[in-house]
Write an enzyme that holds these catalytic residues in place. Sequence first.
Site, PDB file in Angstrom:
ATOM      1  N   CYS A  27       0.859  -1.185   0.000  1.00 46.81           N
ATOM      2  CA  CYS A  27       0.000   0.000   0.000  1.00 46.81           C
ATOM      3  C   CYS A  27       0.899   1.239   0.000  1.00 46.81           C
ATOM      4  O   CYS A  27       2.124   1.140   0.153  1.00 46.81           O
ATOM      5  CB  CYS A  27      -0.871   0.003   1.251  1.00 46.81           C
ATOM      6  SG  CYS A  27       0.132   0.090   2.765  1.00 46.81           S
ATOM      7  N   HIS A 139      -1.270  -4.558  19.646  1.00 46.53           N
ATOM      8  CA  HIS A 139      -0.747  -4.154  18.333  1.00 46.53           C
ATOM      9  C   HIS A 139      -0.102  -2.776  18.461  1.00 46.53           C
ATOM     10  O   HIS A 139      -0.617  -1.903  19.159  1.00 46.53           O
ATOM     11  CB  HIS A 139      -1.872  -4.127  17.302  1.00 46.53           C
ATOM     12  CG  HIS A 139      -1.377  -3.962  15.891  1.00 46.53           C
ATOM     13  ND1 HIS A 139      -1.055  -2.729  15.371  1.00 46.53           N
ATOM     14  CD2 HIS A 139      -1.120  -4.858  14.923  1.00 46.53           C
ATOM     15  CE1 HIS A 139      -0.635  -2.878  14.125  1.00 46.53           C
ATOM     16  NE2 HIS A 139      -0.655  -4.169  13.825  1.00 46.53           N
ATOM     17  N   GLU A 141       0.103  -0.250  16.499  1.00 44.31           N
ATOM     18  CA  GLU A 141      -0.734   0.895  16.115  1.00 44.31           C
ATOM     19  C   GLU A 141      -1.693   1.253  17.251  1.00 44.31           C
ATOM     20  O   GLU A 141      -1.905   2.437  17.553  1.00 44.31           O
ATOM     21  CB  GLU A 141      -1.516   0.576  14.840  1.00 44.31           C
ATOM     22  CG  GLU A 141      -2.393   1.743  14.397  1.00 44.31           C
ATOM     23  CD  GLU A 141      -3.321   1.394  13.256  1.00 44.31           C
ATOM     24  OE1 GLU A 141      -2.932   0.604  12.376  1.00 44.31           O
ATOM     25  OE2 GLU A 141      -4.456   1.918  13.255  1.00 44.31           O
ATOM     26  N   SER A 237       1.375  -9.412  10.788  1.00 39.39           N
ATOM     27  CA  SER A 237       0.743  -8.434   9.899  1.00 39.39           C
ATOM     28  C   SER A 237      -0.768  -8.523  10.071  1.00 39.39           C
ATOM     29  O   SER A 237      -1.408  -9.485   9.617  1.00 39.39           O
ATOM     30  CB  SER A 237       1.133  -8.714   8.440  1.00 39.39           C
ATOM     31  OG  SER A 237       0.251  -8.041   7.560  1.00 39.39           O
ATOM     32  N   SER A 238      -1.339  -7.508  10.699  1.00 41.93           N
ATOM     33  CA  SER A 238      -2.767  -7.544  11.019  1.00 41.93           C
ATOM     34  C   SER A 238      -3.618  -7.699   9.764  1.00 41.93           C
ATOM     35  O   SER A 238      -4.506  -8.556   9.693  1.00 41.93           O
ATOM     36  CB  SER A 238      -3.160  -6.252  11.754  1.00 41.93           C
ATOM     37  OG  SER A 238      -4.551  -6.176  11.939  1.00 41.93           O
ATOM     38  N   SER A 281       1.775  -5.238   3.514  1.00 43.94           N
ATOM     39  CA  SER A 281       3.203  -5.106   3.819  1.00 43.94           C
ATOM     40  C   SER A 281       4.054  -6.133   3.074  1.00 43.94           C
ATOM     41  O   SER A 281       5.261  -6.210   3.290  1.00 43.94           O
ATOM     42  CB  SER A 281       3.428  -5.220   5.330  1.00 43.94           C
ATOM     43  OG  SER A 281       2.708  -6.312   5.857  1.00 43.94           O
TER      44      SER A 281
HETATM   45  S1  SF4 Z   1      -2.323  -0.609   5.602  1.00 45.04           S
HETATM   46 FE1  SF4 Z   1      -1.436   0.730   7.176  1.00 45.04          FE
HETATM   47  S2  SF4 Z   1       0.358   1.629   6.153  1.00 45.04           S
HETATM   48 FE2  SF4 Z   1      -0.980   0.820   4.533  1.00 45.04          FE
HETATM   49  S3  SF4 Z   1      -2.268   2.583   3.890  1.00 45.04           S
HETATM   50 FE3  SF4 Z   1      -3.372   1.373   5.455  1.00 45.04          FE
HETATM   51  S4  SF4 Z   1      -2.898   2.452   7.373  1.00 45.04           S
HETATM   52 FE4  SF4 Z   1      -1.353   3.084   5.898  1.00 45.04          FE
END
Ligand code: SF4
Length: 333
Positions: A27, A139, A141, A237-238, A281
């Site tokens: 992303c 997590h 975040e 990785s959530s 990711s």
């Molecule tokens: S997955 Fe996480 S890093 Fe990727 S755009 Fe969404 S909030 Fe941002």
Amino acid sequence: MADVSSYEHTGDGVERRVLLAGPRSFCAGVERAIEIVERALEQRGAPVYVRKQIVHNVTVVDDLAGRGAVFVEELDEVPDRATVVFSAHGVSPAVRQEADRRGLDVIDGTCPLVAKVHAEARRFAARGDTVVLVGHAGHEEVEGTLGEAPESMVLVSTPDEARELSTAVGGQVSYLTQTTLAVDETAEVVGALKEKFPLLQEPPSDDICYATTNRQAALKAIVAESDLVLVIGSENSSNSVRLVELAHREGTRAELIDRAGDIRPEWLAGVRTVGLTAGASAPPALVTEVVTRLGAFGPVRVEEREIARETVRFDLPSPVRGDTRRTADGRSS
Ligand code: SF4
């Protein structure tokens, strides 16, 4: 996509279809965070410290570590005045204050969409709300967002936990969510919150980010046709784990893999269609490797189902903006 026709077939020789979910893989927030570390290494030289994994993917972390990034859990592992990058998942104000106190050269890799949720937390708490954060305990975040207003915020992760809040909170209640949750399950939690708090205040726009939403919708579009779903992503990785859960909820077997070598031959028994996706990711090159690996079991026919085209890009933070340009293959020059 890799040409698999030249690979020796070491498997069962069964012809399979590979259904590629689109969008998948990186992303905009992940691309930005990785580029920040790359540029910091180019501009400042190694070592560049990174608090926590820059993104939750072992391939990305191993690659950057090989180029001079030093991943640490906390700032006390970073020498005074060294350069430290904050990960895409964001940090609490307490971590920023500690970095300031230590005179660290901070480059903030927090995804702008995570920073948006932090800003909402500050704003809602400042007007006196009890702010319910829907997310997963532990997590990174979530820890960072809760740190914005610890006295005003409460974390819930299930509809039952939301229902149990009724006696615990008072005054105006608002909610926010982690950016990488399952869209459907989050709607259930928010529904339970609305039953308990009819005047519940919403964030101005969805906190679950576009990338999470798109990857889930893209997988939904192929899951019914798939005998097996492979999700490329790491265990922590959530958004990748949510994709595996989504496939399970839809009644399809699914496996989370870090790399092509994780595929077990027995998974493919009786499988004619493999659904393939990758968390936000996970590098796109791993998708190519997985298709190549599947081609070693038998001939593969690749079909892509793209439900949306993503054009989101985020600016780099000023400390690394410099004049470095991207080359045509996406690497920094
Ligand atoms: S997955 Fe996480 S890093 Fe990727 S755009 Fe969404 S909030 Fe941002």
